[in-house]
Design a protein around this motif. Structure first.
Motif, mmCIF file in Angstrom:
data_model
loop_
_atom_site.group_PDB
_atom_site.id
_atom_site.type_symbol
_atom_site.label_atom_id
_atom_site.label_comp_id
_atom_site.label_asym_id
_atom_site.label_seq_id
_atom_site.Cartn_x
_atom_site.Cartn_y
_atom_site.Cartn_z
ATOM 1 N N GLU A 118 0.831 -1.206 0.000
ATOM 2 C CA GLU A 118 0.000 0.000 0.000
ATOM 3 C C GLU A 118 0.870 1.263 0.000
ATOM 4 N N THR A 119 1.915 1.264 0.808
ATOM 5 C CA THR A 119 2.814 2.421 0.823
ATOM 6 C C THR A 119 3.563 2.527 -0.502
ATOM 7 N N ALA A 120 4.024 1.414 -1.039
ATOM 8 C CA ALA A 120 4.733 1.428 -2.325
ATOM 9 C C ALA A 120 3.865 2.018 -3.427
ATOM 10 N N LYS A 121 2.584 1.732 -3.382
ATOM 11 C CA LYS A 121 1.669 2.248 -4.402
ATOM 12 C C LYS A 121 1.585 3.775 -4.341
ATOM 13 N N LYS A 122 1.816 4.368 -3.168
ATOM 14 C CA LYS A 122 1.818 5.834 -3.041
ATOM 15 C C LYS A 122 2.961 6.450 -3.841
ATOM 16 N N PHE A 123 3.968 5.652 -4.162
ATOM 17 C CA PHE A 123 5.074 6.101 -5.003
ATOM 18 C C PHE A 123 4.869 5.666 -6.456
ATOM 19 N N ASN A 124 3.704 5.110 -6.701
ATOM 20 C CA ASN A 124 3.321 4.638 -8.034
ATOM 21 C C ASN A 124 4.185 3.470 -8.509
ATOM 22 N N TRP A 125 4.741 2.709 -7.553
ATOM 23 C CA TRP A 125 5.482 1.503 -7.902
ATOM 24 C C TRP A 125 4.480 0.436 -8.339
ATOM 25 N N THR A 126 4.915 -0.463 -9.182
ATOM 26 C CA THR A 126 4.108 -1.631 -9.522
ATOM 27 C C THR A 126 4.209 -2.601 -8.357
ATOM 28 N N THR A 127 3.076 -2.963 -7.788
ATOM 29 C CA THR A 127 3.056 -3.772 -6.565
ATOM 30 C C THR A 127 2.737 -5.228 -6.883
ATOM 31 N N ILE A 128 3.566 -6.120 -6.343
ATOM 32 C CA ILE A 128 3.420 -7.555 -6.572
ATOM 33 C C ILE A 128 3.343 -8.242 -5.225
ATOM 34 N N TYR A 129 2.180 -8.819 -4.937
ATOM 35 C CA TYR A 129 1.955 -9.523 -3.678
ATOM 36 C C TYR A 129 2.384 -10.975 -3.817
ATOM 37 N N ILE A 130 3.162 -11.457 -2.845
ATOM 38 C CA ILE A 130 3.593 -12.855 -2.797
ATOM 39 C C ILE A 130 2.933 -13.485 -1.566
ATOM 40 N N GLY A 131 2.026 -14.421 -1.776
ATOM 41 C CA GLY A 131 1.354 -15.072 -0.663
ATOM 42 C C GLY A 131 0.026 -15.658 -1.074
ATOM 43 N N ASN A 132 -0.785 -15.954 -0.074
ATOM 44 C CA ASN A 132 -2.058 -16.610 -0.370
ATOM 45 C C ASN A 132 -3.254 -15.921 0.288
#
Length: 161
Positions: A118-132
């Motif tokens: 969520e914080t990374a998205k504030k920098f407009n980074w492409t966010t990739i979630y690893i998990g289930n």
């Protein structure tokens, strides 16, 4: 060219361990990360020592430009200032990648914690979630069960290098 930022525990190191002797070379991960020719950084809430030992045991230390840890930047995820510090250092290290025409989506961020994404998205980074996690918020751009699937997807389908 893309820049990749990876979390460590539960992201790159996706298997359980009791001590450092349990962390052994991961040829599959080494092979996949080696296919990414663009700069790779580690951004972890662990200590630098933990990151150093873990990456060396996995035999992937040599693939990373820099390690950002809680004791090298004195900030921890998901703090906005921690991301700002990492963002500025990456931009400084890769000036040619960040022209006035580029955007911050040239940074791919792989993490297992939604609040970090969520914080990374504030920098407009492409966010990739690893998990289930089953309930993925809108600020997550991609989700994968493990890091192997994620890297394979980006290397083979989006041609990151």
């Amino acid at each position: 060219m893309k820049t990749c930022v990876f979390d460590l525990d539960h992201t790159l190191l996706f298997r359980p361990y009791d001590n450092y002797d349990d962390i052994t070379q991961d040829l599959n991960l080494n092979n996949l990360l080696s296919k990414i020719k663009s700069p790779k950084y580690l951004f972890t809430n662990a200590t630098y020592k933990h990151a150093d030992i873990t990456l060396k045991n996995l035999n992937i230390f040599h693939l990373f430009e820099m390690i950002f840890s809680r004791d090298t930047i004195n900030l921890m995820k998901p703090d906005f200032n921690a991301f700002n510090h990492v963002h500025q250092r990456i931009k400084f290290n890769n000036v040619s990648l960040f022209s006035e025409y580029s955007n911050n989506q040239d940074i791919l961020f792989f993490d297992d914690r939604l609040e970090n994404l969520e914080t990374a998205k504030k920098f407009n980074w492409t966010t990739i979630y690893i998990g289930n996690e089953s309930n993925i918020p809108d600020y997550v751009d991609h989700e994968f069960y493990n890091i192997y699937q994620a890297i394979d997807y980006f290397v083979n389908h989006l041609n990151i290098y």
